[in-house]
Design a protein around this motif. Structure first.
Motif, mmCIF file in Angstrom:
data_model
loop_
_atom_site.group_PDB
_atom_site.id
_atom_site.type_symbol
_atom_site.label_atom_id
_atom_site.label_comp_id
_atom_site.label_asym_id
_atom_site.label_seq_id
_atom_site.Cartn_x
_atom_site.Cartn_y
_atom_site.Cartn_z
ATOM 1 N N ASP A 22 74.143 40.002 59.526
ATOM 2 C CA ASP A 22 74.572 41.005 58.542
ATOM 3 C C ASP A 22 75.945 41.501 58.992
ATOM 4 O OD1 ASP A 22 74.835 42.958 56.623
ATOM 5 O OD2 ASP A 22 73.210 44.218 57.362
ATOM 6 N N PRO A 23 76.977 40.648 58.785
ATOM 7 C CA PRO A 23 78.315 40.952 59.314
ATOM 8 C C PRO A 23 78.860 42.309 58.889
ATOM 9 C CG PRO A 23 78.237 38.733 58.408
ATOM 10 C CD PRO A 23 76.930 39.391 58.069
ATOM 11 N N GLU A 24 78.532 42.758 57.676
ATOM 12 C CA GLU A 24 79.032 44.057 57.212
ATOM 13 C C GLU A 24 78.516 45.208 58.069
ATOM 14 O OE1 GLU A 24 78.533 44.611 53.007
ATOM 15 O OE2 GLU A 24 79.450 42.680 52.561
ATOM 16 N N GLU A 25 77.371 44.992 58.721
ATOM 17 C CA GLU A 25 76.788 46.026 59.593
ATOM 18 C C GLU A 25 76.986 45.687 61.072
ATOM 19 O OE1 GLU A 25 75.579 49.001 58.725
ATOM 20 O OE2 GLU A 25 76.155 48.486 56.685
ATOM 21 N N GLY A 26 77.816 44.674 61.351
ATOM 22 C CA GLY A 26 78.099 44.311 62.729
ATOM 23 C C GLY A 26 77.022 43.474 63.388
ATOM 24 N N TYR A 35 66.605 38.580 54.841
ATOM 25 C CA TYR A 35 67.433 38.572 56.046
ATOM 26 C C TYR A 35 67.322 37.196 56.671
ATOM 27 C CZ TYR A 35 69.307 39.209 60.665
ATOM 28 O OH TYR A 35 70.061 39.050 61.799
ATOM 29 N N PRO A 62 70.533 46.001 53.558
ATOM 30 C CA PRO A 62 71.877 46.243 53.027
ATOM 31 C C PRO A 62 71.906 46.391 51.504
ATOM 32 C CG PRO A 62 71.656 43.969 53.751
ATOM 33 C CD PRO A 62 70.404 44.682 54.161
ATOM 34 N N TRP A 85 68.616 49.801 61.762
ATOM 35 C CA TRP A 85 69.118 48.894 60.730
ATOM 36 C C TRP A 85 68.287 49.052 59.468
ATOM 37 C CZ3 TRP A 85 67.070 44.728 58.008
ATOM 38 C CH2 TRP A 85 67.990 43.918 57.336
ATOM 39 N N GLU A 103 75.729 40.028 64.293
ATOM 40 C CA GLU A 103 76.282 38.686 64.437
ATOM 41 C C GLU A 103 75.340 37.615 63.894
ATOM 42 O OE1 GLU A 103 79.293 37.783 65.802
ATOM 43 O OE2 GLU A 103 79.760 39.912 65.877
ATOM 44 N N ASP A 163 72.655 33.888 59.221
ATOM 45 C CA ASP A 163 73.790 34.585 58.606
ATOM 46 C C ASP A 163 74.067 35.932 59.259
ATOM 47 O OD1 ASP A 163 73.945 32.488 56.786
ATOM 48 O OD2 ASP A 163 72.735 33.529 55.292
ATOM 49 N N TYR A 181 65.420 41.322 49.134
ATOM 50 C CA TYR A 181 66.514 40.803 49.969
ATOM 51 C C TYR A 181 65.928 39.989 51.111
ATOM 52 C CZ TYR A 181 70.060 40.869 53.670
ATOM 53 O OH TYR A 181 70.925 40.521 54.676
#
Length: 54
Positions: A19-23, A13, A40, A37, A25, A17, A11
């Motif tokens: 990681d919006p699913e984990e908050g 990072y 994902p 963290w 920004e 982008d 993956y």
């Protein structure tokens, strides 16, 4: 900002982008991610990530 790659699953990072699913920004550098963290995709810890080779 550098992208970081998970050594476990590949993956990437991308700070642009986030990681919006984990908050996380968009625009958040990898270094500023919380220590708790995890990847994902596979759940690997931050220590399992390495800077992407150019």
């Amino acid at each position: 900002m550098k992208k970081y790659v998970c050594d476990v699953c590949g993956y990437i990072y991308d700070p642009e982008d986030g990681d919006p699913e984990e908050g996380i920004e968009p625009g958040t550098p990898f270094e500023d991610l919380p220590e708790e963290w995890v990847c994902p995709v596979c759940g690997a810890e931050k220590s399992e990530f390495k800077p992407e080779e150019e």
